[in-house]
Design a protein around this motif. Structure first.
Motif, PDB file in Angstrom:
ATOM      1  N   PHE A  22      54.499  29.571  59.160  1.00 28.98           N
ATOM      2  CA  PHE A  22      54.426  28.612  58.069  1.00 28.98           C
ATOM      3  C   PHE A  22      54.092  29.380  56.797  1.00 28.98           C
ATOM      4  O   PHE A  22      53.110  30.120  56.760  1.00 28.98           O
ATOM      5  N   ILE A  23      54.886  29.195  55.779  1.00 27.35           N
ATOM      6  CA  ILE A  23      54.650  29.821  54.481  1.00 27.35           C
ATOM      7  C   ILE A  23      54.243  28.712  53.520  1.00 27.35           C
ATOM      8  O   ILE A  23      54.938  27.695  53.413  1.00 27.35           O
ATOM      9  N   PHE A  24      53.114  28.897  52.843  1.00 25.21           N
ATOM     10  CA  PHE A  24      52.579  27.896  51.924  1.00 25.21           C
ATOM     11  C   PHE A  24      52.581  28.457  50.502  1.00 25.21           C
ATOM     12  O   PHE A  24      52.217  29.602  50.282  1.00 25.21           O
ATOM     13  N   ASP A  25      52.984  27.621  49.548  1.00 22.71           N
ATOM     14  CA  ASP A  25      52.915  28.011  48.138  1.00 22.71           C
ATOM     15  C   ASP A  25      52.873  26.751  47.282  1.00 22.71           C
ATOM     16  O   ASP A  25      53.166  25.657  47.758  1.00 22.71           O
ATOM     17  N   ASP A  26      52.518  26.945  46.023  1.00 23.76           N
ATOM     18  CA  ASP A  26      52.403  25.780  45.151  1.00 23.76           C
ATOM     19  C   ASP A  26      53.722  25.398  44.486  1.00 23.76           C
ATOM     20  O   ASP A  26      53.995  24.227  44.295  1.00 23.76           O
ATOM     21  N   ILE A  27      54.573  26.375  44.140  1.00 22.76           N
ATOM     22  CA  ILE A  27      55.809  26.052  43.417  1.00 22.76           C
ATOM     23  C   ILE A  27      57.002  26.778  44.031  1.00 22.76           C
ATOM     24  O   ILE A  27      56.952  27.969  44.300  1.00 22.76           O
ATOM     25  N   GLY A  28      58.060  26.031  44.246  1.00 21.36           N
ATOM     26  CA  GLY A  28      59.328  26.594  44.672  1.00 21.36           C
ATOM     27  C   GLY A  28      60.373  26.302  43.615  1.00 21.36           C
ATOM     28  O   GLY A  28      60.640  25.142  43.304  1.00 21.36           O
ATOM     29  N   ASP A  29      60.938  27.339  43.032  1.00 17.24           N
ATOM     30  CA  ASP A  29      61.955  27.150  42.000  1.00 17.24           C
ATOM     31  C   ASP A  29      63.304  27.581  42.569  1.00 17.24           C
ATOM     32  O   ASP A  29      64.040  26.786  43.112  1.00 17.24           O
ATOM     33  N   GLY A  30      63.610  28.860  42.486  1.00 15.76           N
ATOM     34  CA  GLY A  30      64.862  29.355  43.052  1.00 15.76           C
ATOM     35  C   GLY A  30      64.771  29.621  44.544  1.00 15.76           C
ATOM     36  O   GLY A  30      65.774  29.757  45.224  1.00 15.76           O
ATOM     37  N   PHE A  31      63.549  29.734  45.076  1.00 21.15           N
ATOM     38  CA  PHE A  31      63.244  29.933  46.496  1.00 21.15           C
ATOM     39  C   PHE A  31      63.636  31.309  47.016  1.00 21.15           C
ATOM     40  O   PHE A  31      63.575  31.571  48.212  1.00 21.15           O
ATOM     41  N   GLY A  32      64.031  32.237  46.129  1.00 20.72           N
ATOM     42  CA  GLY A  32      64.461  33.565  46.552  1.00 20.72           C
ATOM     43  C   GLY A  32      63.398  34.351  47.286  1.00 20.72           C
ATOM     44  O   GLY A  32      63.683  35.014  48.293  1.00 20.72           O
ATOM     45  N   THR A  33      62.161  34.290  46.827  1.00 23.55           N
ATOM     46  CA  THR A  33      61.071  35.016  47.494  1.00 23.55           C
ATOM     47  C   THR A  33      60.879  34.501  48.909  1.00 23.55           C
ATOM     48  O   THR A  33      60.735  35.280  49.854  1.00 23.55           O
ATOM     49  N   PHE A  34      60.914  33.180  49.078  1.00 23.87           N
ATOM     50  CA  PHE A  34      60.704  32.589  50.401  1.00 23.87           C
ATOM     51  C   PHE A  34      61.855  32.930  51.345  1.00 23.87           C
ATOM     52  O   PHE A  34      61.647  33.181  52.532  1.00 23.87           O
TER      53      PHE A  34
END
Length: 102
Positions: A22-34
């Motif tokens: 499970f990967i948690f983060d506050d903001i997803g924009d382009g989602f490239g990092t994820f």
């Protein structure tokens, strides 16, 4: 170049190939990092000689604020499910679970 990811590593053992991540983060924009993180997890899973591909764990993404629909759709190619809130939009996309907070 902005947005370019040069290197991604995930501290996991080949014995973790059957674990869900499970990967948690506050903001997803382009989602490239994820997407790059999920690809790295999949590459490391393939290094396991004791766990068969059908036993591999799944990747999940939990994001508080999802900005771009196109980013979500790209990320769904490497994540089993994505969880987000309706803080920006009430998305209706398959395998995207939207939690109503507003």
């Amino acid at each position: 170049e902005t947005g370019k990811i040069d290197y991604t590593d995930v501290p996991m053992s080949v014995n973790d190939a059957d674990k869900d991540f499970f990967i948690f983060d506050d903001i997803g924009d382009g989602f490239g990092t994820f997407i790059e993180i999920a690809k790295t997890i999949e590459e490391k899973r393939k290094l396991s000689s004791s766990i068969k591909p059908e036993q591999y764990g799944k990747n999940y993404l939990v994001i508080t604020h999802s900005i771009q629909e196109v980013g979500i759709k790209k990320a769904l190619n490497v994540f089993e499910k994505i969880y987000t809130t309706n803080s920006i939009n009430d998305w209706e996309i398959e395998n995207l679970n939207v939690l109503n907070v507003f």
